[in-house]
Design a protein around this motif. Sequence first.
Motif, PDB file in Angstrom:
ATOM      1  N   UNK A 294       0.834  -1.216   0.000  1.00 19.29           N
ATOM      2  CA  UNK A 294       0.000   0.000   0.000  1.00 19.29           C
ATOM      3  C   UNK A 294       0.865   1.262   0.000  1.00 19.29           C
ATOM      4  N   UNK A 295       1.704   1.454  -1.036  1.00 23.92           N
ATOM      5  CA  UNK A 295       2.659   2.561  -1.012  1.00 23.92           C
ATOM      6  C   UNK A 295       1.998   3.937  -0.928  1.00 23.92           C
ATOM      7  N   UNK A 296       0.792   4.072  -1.478  1.00 26.91           N
ATOM      8  CA  UNK A 296       0.151   5.389  -1.475  1.00 26.91           C
ATOM      9  C   UNK A 296      -0.209   5.858  -0.074  1.00 26.91           C
ATOM     10  N   UNK A 297      -0.453   4.908   0.844  1.00 29.71           N
ATOM     11  CA  UNK A 297      -0.793   5.286   2.222  1.00 29.71           C
ATOM     12  C   UNK A 297       0.420   5.866   2.935  1.00 29.71           C
ATOM     13  N   UNK A 298       1.608   5.320   2.661  1.00 27.33           N
ATOM     14  CA  UNK A 298       2.784   5.637   3.479  1.00 27.33           C
ATOM     15  C   UNK A 298       3.825   6.504   2.778  1.00 27.33           C
ATOM     16  N   UNK A 299       3.698   6.701   1.482  1.00 25.11           N
ATOM     17  CA  UNK A 299       4.711   7.448   0.729  1.00 25.11           C
ATOM     18  C   UNK A 299       4.895   8.855   1.305  1.00 25.11           C
ATOM     19  N   UNK A 300       6.167   9.235   1.498  1.00 23.16           N
ATOM     20  CA  UNK A 300       6.486  10.567   1.990  1.00 23.16           C
ATOM     21  C   UNK A 300       6.284  10.750   3.482  1.00 23.16           C
ATOM     22  N   UNK A 301       5.932   9.681   4.197  1.00 26.12           N
ATOM     23  CA  UNK A 301       5.663   9.791   5.635  1.00 26.12           C
ATOM     24  C   UNK A 301       6.765   9.139   6.466  1.00 26.12           C
ATOM     25  N   UNK A 302       6.849   9.584   7.689  1.00 27.71           N
ATOM     26  CA  UNK A 302       7.781   9.007   8.656  1.00 27.71           C
ATOM     27  C   UNK A 302       6.998   7.977   9.472  1.00 27.71           C
ATOM     28  N   UNK A 303       7.407   6.714   9.336  1.00 28.02           N
ATOM     29  CA  UNK A 303       6.600   5.618   9.855  1.00 28.02           C
ATOM     30  C   UNK A 303       7.410   4.760  10.827  1.00 28.02           C
ATOM     31  N   UNK A 304       6.900   4.590  12.041  1.00 27.59           N
ATOM     32  CA  UNK A 304       7.481   3.650  12.989  1.00 27.59           C
ATOM     33  C   UNK A 304       6.952   2.255  12.714  1.00 27.59           C
ATOM     34  N   UNK A 305       7.852   1.298  12.579  1.00 27.72           N
ATOM     35  CA  UNK A 305       7.484  -0.084  12.289  1.00 27.72           C
ATOM     36  C   UNK A 305       7.970  -0.947  13.452  1.00 27.72           C
ATOM     37  N   UNK A 306       7.054  -1.593  14.130  1.00 30.22           N
ATOM     38  CA  UNK A 306       7.452  -2.384  15.299  1.00 30.22           C
ATOM     39  C   UNK A 306       7.737  -3.822  14.876  1.00 30.22           C
ATOM     40  N   UNK A 307       9.003  -4.213  15.006  1.00 27.04           N
ATOM     41  CA  UNK A 307       9.417  -5.604  14.770  1.00 27.04           C
ATOM     42  C   UNK A 307       9.269  -6.320  16.105  1.00 27.04           C
ATOM     43  N   UNK A 308       8.275  -7.188  16.176  1.00 24.55           N
ATOM     44  CA  UNK A 308       7.812  -7.641  17.481  1.00 24.55           C
ATOM     45  C   UNK A 308       8.623  -8.774  18.105  1.00 24.55           C
TER      46      UNK A 308
END
Length: 322
Positions: A294-308
């Motif tokens: 879903x690149x359009x949702x996240x493109x250009x954003x700063x996103x925290x990704x939790x590797x659990x």
Amino acid sequence: MKDTVTQIPTYEDMLAAHERIKPYIHRTPVLTSSFLNDVTGAELFFKCENFQKAGAFKVRGASNAVFGLSDEMAARGVATHSSGNHALSLSYAAGRRGIPCHVVMPRTAPQAKKDAVRGYGGIITECEPSTTSREAVFAQVQAETGAEFVHPYNDPRVIAGQGTCSKELMEQTDGLDAVIAPIGGGGMVSGCCLTLSTLAPEVAIYAAEPEQADDAYRSFKAGHIIADDAPETIADGLKVPLKENTWHFVSNHVTDILTTSEQEIIDAMKLTWARMKIVMEASCAPPLAAILKNPDIFRGKRVGVIITGGNVDLDKLPWMRG
């Protein structure tokens, strides 16, 4: 403790949990990958709970529950049912406090996780790989031992502990637009909701889930809990359904739930291993898979990704099948 709403934890509960568990957890690093940033068009910040004590974020909630018990309650020990990471995390915390830990695990749980539970002193009783069997066998174990039930996720003490992860993430990064985490029972996502709704309410919260175990996605769309009994997915930690406490947070604070195929999960897991040189399990891969999908949702954003978590059976890596 039954699977009913007992108490919705507060932001203050999360802060108290962080102080309580600090001696027993790692403040895990946040890593970045210029390659993955280029591929996704987003700035990704990976909160690496695969480097956590016991190899998973669940040690946060487990430690908060164990070290919050009175001496009288602790003397009877703790008990839970879990496919792996909560089991070994609770065993770790109980071992640190010197009390017994009784664990019901599916017979199909990864051998590496069973070995880790026993290594931390946990006492395993096996069940069939379904929610029905898990809960029936657990009821018998709890009746025999009188141990305190620490639910893997539907427990306010556990949710408060999991909320400490996103507190650290916000302290380690600047100006995130979104955070995304895997969802099974919803403990980590609920912890994110608990913390971020107060600390950073402008941050969007996404959950990522396997298509083959998409009960949280269907619950989110329907507006009420839909529980699957025994879904099949490579993401073994995400097979469990939402419960009342986690549904409270998911339904009130999550922006959206995104689903990914088994192959997308495997590809994202392999890509992370190859490019970031870190060990993570299949249950951690849906967030990156969802960002790639879903690149359009996240493109250009700063996103925290939790590797659990990083508790992987190295003899049964998913891309080695066949």
